[in-house]
Design an enzyme around this catalytic site. Structure first.
Site, PDB file in Angstrom:
ATOM      1  N   LYS A 104       0.196   4.325  -0.298  1.00  0.00           N
ATOM      2  CA  LYS A 104      -0.349   5.564   0.291  1.00  0.00           C
ATOM      3  C   LYS A 104      -0.062   6.735  -0.656  1.00  0.00           C
ATOM      4  O   LYS A 104      -0.081   6.536  -1.868  1.00  0.00           O
ATOM      5  CB  LYS A 104       0.207   5.761   1.702  1.00  0.00           C
ATOM      6  N   GLY A 128       3.030  -1.089   4.155  1.00  0.00           N
ATOM      7  CA  GLY A 128       3.177   0.319   3.802  1.00  0.00           C
ATOM      8  C   GLY A 128       4.606   0.642   3.433  1.00  0.00           C
ATOM      9  O   GLY A 128       5.076   0.352   2.327  1.00  0.00           O
ATOM     10  N   GLY A 129       5.336   1.224   4.387  1.00  0.00           N
ATOM     11  CA  GLY A 129       6.691   1.721   4.144  1.00  0.00           C
ATOM     12  C   GLY A 129       7.609   0.759   3.402  1.00  0.00           C
ATOM     13  O   GLY A 129       8.305   1.157   2.457  1.00  0.00           O
ATOM     14  N   ASN A 146       0.889  -1.172   0.000  1.00  0.00           N
ATOM     15  CA  ASN A 146       0.000   0.000   0.000  1.00  0.00           C
ATOM     16  C   ASN A 146       0.920   1.213   0.000  1.00  0.00           C
ATOM     17  O   ASN A 146       1.514   1.535   1.018  1.00  0.00           O
ATOM     18  CB  ASN A 146      -0.898  -0.019   1.240  1.00  0.00           C
ATOM     19  N   GLU A 205      -6.490   5.170   7.643  1.00  0.00           N
ATOM     20  CA  GLU A 205      -6.251   6.585   7.295  1.00  0.00           C
ATOM     21  C   GLU A 205      -7.487   7.178   6.609  1.00  0.00           C
ATOM     22  O   GLU A 205      -7.787   8.364   6.772  1.00  0.00           O
ATOM     23  CB  GLU A 205      -4.993   6.688   6.419  1.00  0.00           C
ATOM     24  N   GLY A 256       3.070   2.448  10.626  1.00  0.00           N
ATOM     25  CA  GLY A 256       4.067   3.487  10.407  1.00  0.00           C
ATOM     26  C   GLY A 256       4.814   3.891  11.665  1.00  0.00           C
ATOM     27  O   GLY A 256       5.503   4.905  11.691  1.00  0.00           O
ATOM     28  N   SER A 285       3.804  -2.148  10.150  1.00  0.00           N
ATOM     29  CA  SER A 285       5.255  -2.287  10.311  1.00  0.00           C
ATOM     30  C   SER A 285       5.790  -3.671   9.936  1.00  0.00           C
ATOM     31  O   SER A 285       6.691  -4.195  10.594  1.00  0.00           O
ATOM     32  CB  SER A 285       5.681  -1.890  11.737  1.00  0.00           C
ATOM     33  N   HIS A 321      -9.199   1.692   4.805  1.00  0.00           N
ATOM     34  CA  HIS A 321      -7.923   1.828   5.512  1.00  0.00           C
ATOM     35  C   HIS A 321      -8.125   2.802   6.675  1.00  0.00           C
ATOM     36  O   HIS A 321      -8.896   3.758   6.565  1.00  0.00           O
ATOM     37  CB  HIS A 321      -6.841   2.342   4.556  1.00  0.00           C
ATOM     38  N   GLU A 377      -5.257  -4.454  10.765  1.00  0.00           N
ATOM     39  CA  GLU A 377      -4.197  -3.471  10.950  1.00  0.00           C
ATOM     40  C   GLU A 377      -4.425  -2.708  12.253  1.00  0.00           C
ATOM     41  O   GLU A 377      -5.224  -1.760  12.281  1.00  0.00           O
ATOM     42  CB  GLU A 377      -4.187  -2.474   9.782  1.00  0.00           C
TER      43      GLU A 377
HETATM   44  P1  13P Z   1       3.415   0.371   7.536  1.00  0.00           P
HETATM   45  O1  13P Z   1       3.836  -0.961   6.943  1.00  0.00           O
HETATM   46  O2  13P Z   1       4.201   1.521   6.978  1.00  0.00           O
HETATM   47  O3  13P Z   1       3.346   0.325   9.020  1.00  0.00           O
HETATM   48  O4  13P Z   1       1.901   0.619   7.010  1.00  0.00           O
HETATM   49  C1  13P Z   1       0.948  -0.348   7.212  1.00  0.00           C
HETATM   50  C2  13P Z   1      -0.272   0.005   6.459  1.00  0.00           C
HETATM   51  O5  13P Z   1      -0.968   0.946   6.805  1.00  0.00           O
HETATM   52  C3  13P Z   1      -0.596  -0.782   5.273  1.00  0.00           C
HETATM   53  O6  13P Z   1      -1.865  -0.496   4.807  1.00  0.00           O
END
Ligand code: 13P
Length: 251
Positions: free
Chosen positions: A11, A234-235, A9, A97, A173, A213, A95, A167
């Site tokens: 973002k 994510g990252g 993802n 967010e 993050g 993470s 999500h 999640e």
């Molecule tokens: P991180 O892997 O950066 O913690 O993000 C997780 C996430 O929100 C995936 O949708």
């Protein structure tokens, strides 16, 4: 047998050129992935160009969000057909967010989920708790509520083919991962809840990912848990090398 899904993802990251370069590199690095589905969910403006690059590879695409209506006066939104037309197989729905920053509620997310299913897109429905909810002991009620509201009116056949992503918001993050045991405990609970809402077969078919993470160094122990069917990343999905290590966790 549930095939794990490793989905990135991105973002709000990457321009078209950056996105194309990343998937170009990624498709070579994951070409020999065994028994794992691979997807990148990317900003919508990048998807058309990315689709040309991943065509014929084992990398699928997903959108990070969409609206539920077919067309009309909804400035700034994307329809399910638009998402499909740029080659997406998946769409992330709900999500944290989107829920927290953009105020999307469970009722709206249920409409999005049904629109995805009706348009032959595989939804990845995200659920999870805040640290406060975990610490105050309402974690299980929150998960149950999100499942009941998000899946309201969705038939078992569709639930079998969709994806859930657990999640915990406190692990996104932040570098704080839920321990593999904490993630397994909740994902097992999610599967049991699906069994009570539907039936055992539906609960055994639906793929449930963990997100928060996930990195190359911790993916193996997360994937060793029996109920965890992949990760929403994510990252660590932004660079081809780190994401490919996550995809190739079983090598
Ligand atoms: P991180 O892997 O950066 O913690 O993000 C997780 C996430 O929100 C995936 O949708």
């Amino acid at each position: 047998m549930r095939i794990p899904l490793m989905a990135g993802n991105w973002k709000m990251n990457k321009t078209v050129d950056e996105a194309v370069a990343m998937v170009n590199e990624l498709k070579g690095l994951v070409a020999d992935a065994d028994d794992v589905d691979v997807a990148i969910c990317a900003p919508a403006v990048n998807l058309y160009a990315m689709n040309e690059v991943v065509e014929g590879s084992n990398v699928d695409l997903g959108a990070e969000n969409m609206y539920w209506r077919d067309s009309g006066a909804y400035t700034g939104e994307l329809s399910p057909a638009m998402v499909k037309s740029v080659g997406c197989k998946y769409v992330i729905v709900g999500h944290s967010e989107r829920r927290e920053i953009f105020g999307e509620n469970d009722e709206l997310l249920n409409l999005k989920l049904k629109a995805a299913i009706d348009n032959d897109l595989t939804p990845i429905l995200c659920i999870g708790e805040t640290l406060e909810e975990r610490e105050s002991g309402v974690l299980f009620e929150k998960i149950k509520f999100q499942l009941a509201a998000g899946l309201s009116g969705v038939q078992a056949e569709a639930v079998k083919d969709m994806v859930l992503a657990y999640e915990p918001i406190w692990a996104i993050g932040t570098g704080k991962t839920a321990t593999p045991e904490q993630a397994e405990e909740i994902i097992k609970f999610i599967r049991q809840t699906i069994a009570s809402m539907y039936d055992a077969e539906t609960a055994q078919s639906i793929r449930i990912q963990y997100g928060g993470s996930v990195k190359p160094h911790n993916v193996k122990e997360i994937m060793a848990q029996p109920n965890i069917d992949g990760a929403l990343v994510g990252g660590a999905s932004l660079e081809a090398e780190s994401f490919s290590k996550i995809v190739n966790f079983n090598k």
